[in-house]
Scaffold this active site. Sequence first.
Site, mmCIF file in Angstrom:
data_model
loop_
_atom_site.group_PDB
_atom_site.id
_atom_site.type_symbol
_atom_site.label_atom_id
_atom_site.label_comp_id
_atom_site.label_asym_id
_atom_site.label_seq_id
_atom_site.Cartn_x
_atom_site.Cartn_y
_atom_site.Cartn_z
ATOM 1 N N ASN A 209 0.845 -1.188 0.000
ATOM 2 C CA ASN A 209 0.000 0.000 0.000
ATOM 3 C C ASN A 209 0.883 1.242 0.000
ATOM 4 O O ASN A 209 2.112 1.150 -0.002
ATOM 5 C CB ASN A 209 -0.964 -0.014 1.195
ATOM 6 C CG ASN A 209 -0.236 -0.128 2.520
ATOM 7 O OD1 ASN A 209 0.520 0.764 2.915
ATOM 8 N ND2 ASN A 209 -0.448 -1.243 3.228
ATOM 9 N N LYS A 287 10.576 -15.494 -10.628
ATOM 10 C CA LYS A 287 9.821 -14.371 -11.172
ATOM 11 C C LYS A 287 8.721 -14.865 -12.106
ATOM 12 O O LYS A 287 8.964 -15.692 -12.988
ATOM 13 C CB LYS A 287 10.762 -13.427 -11.917
ATOM 14 C CG LYS A 287 10.057 -12.245 -12.562
ATOM 15 C CD LYS A 287 11.027 -11.367 -13.332
ATOM 16 C CE LYS A 287 10.283 -10.243 -14.036
ATOM 17 N NZ LYS A 287 11.200 -9.379 -14.813
ATOM 18 N N LYS A 340 -12.996 -3.705 17.612
ATOM 19 C CA LYS A 340 -11.645 -4.133 17.979
ATOM 20 C C LYS A 340 -11.253 -3.738 19.400
ATOM 21 O O LYS A 340 -10.099 -3.852 19.789
ATOM 22 C CB LYS A 340 -10.645 -3.603 16.952
ATOM 23 C CG LYS A 340 -11.027 -4.057 15.538
ATOM 24 C CD LYS A 340 -9.957 -3.850 14.493
ATOM 25 C CE LYS A 340 -10.448 -4.376 13.137
ATOM 26 N NZ LYS A 340 -9.427 -4.334 12.090
#
Length: 416
Positions: A209, A287, A340
Amino acid sequence: MRFLEGKTILLGVCGGIAAYKAADLCRQLVQEGAAVQVLMTAEAEEFIAPLTFSTLTGRPALKEMFNGGGSPLTHIDLANKADLFLIAPATANILAKLALGLADDLLSTTALAVTCPALVAPAMNVNMYANAAVQENLAVLRRRGWSIIEPEEGFLACGTTGKGRLAGLERIVAACRRSLAPQDYRELFVLVTAGGTREPLDPVRYIGNYSSGKMGYALAQAAWERGARVTLISASSLPPPSEVEMVRVETAEEMWNAVVKNFDKADVVLKAAAVADFRPASRSAQKIKKGDNHKLILELEPTVDILASLGRRKERQILVGFAAETEELLANARQKLEDKRLDLIVANDVTRPGAGFGSDTNICTLLFPDGRKEELPRLTKLEAAHRILDAVKTLPHFPGREREKGPEREECRNDA
């Protein structure tokens, strides 16, 4: 928080090649809002002109004990007005003077008169710094309450490489902030996570990210400035902040293992990392080639939900989560806070200018379990970090509540 705002800092500059860096240090202290008075030794003037400091501070750089028939008590007047006394760079000569209590110029005489927090940043040749006499003098200063900002290793002006280079200016400024900051997190262990994790797909690719880790690093820096022992678990490539224990990780699993290892001894946990929710179900040993069809279908599996797991596991710890959202900011953050079992959540809309990944600023909303909400304006990430730590202090089970007023000034002289 701007802990140097409105504070008077005496900056001693000694005669070494690193004296040129003192000009930039002076500029940074002024930008932090401090009133800086420079005291130069005669040798320092051989390396940098007093006019440089006078221009940066708006006040004459002082050099002489008796300057044009001035007050013979200049050193006392300076010492009485000082909030912080800093010598950077400090030569072997000034260290010896300080250790012996010699007072033969304005800088060394003022050093004997100050009662405020005092810091020294040595800079010299590697062999000089390693010399037993220099090390003994530093030990004497530590015992007397001086904070020593250790020099760094690197290429030196003499052509050698080793420990002796003046500490980075960010480290020095951070040490100044710590000396004047309320030590309301003193003796607490703060655990911080930062950065975006990477989940390998093959030896050259990963799923990740855009998180830079800057917010987590700012939290670690802020907690250290306020006296905490800090461990930063980072998936970012940023250099570590001042005097913070660093644990490098890459994947969500590695971060989980590092967090679990440190969680039980933590007092406050700040989970600023952007942890991947999914990872490839399998990792190719080689790869992956494009092939003829130009299509690749990935099978993903969930990673461990670190924050939820900590919420179920916590006993005495304060657990702070972060919600980076693109829509329904408050609703999504409030749900995460409840699901949470968090003590506080920091929500920000990453689509807003000045609040996204990689930015040096943030715009946050703090949500509490009791329904309270605090909106923070656009702040630098370090300023936002201090505001978050302020919010943590308002929680009823904050373990450092009895020290909210901070220690006496002498106790602020921790080694930097």
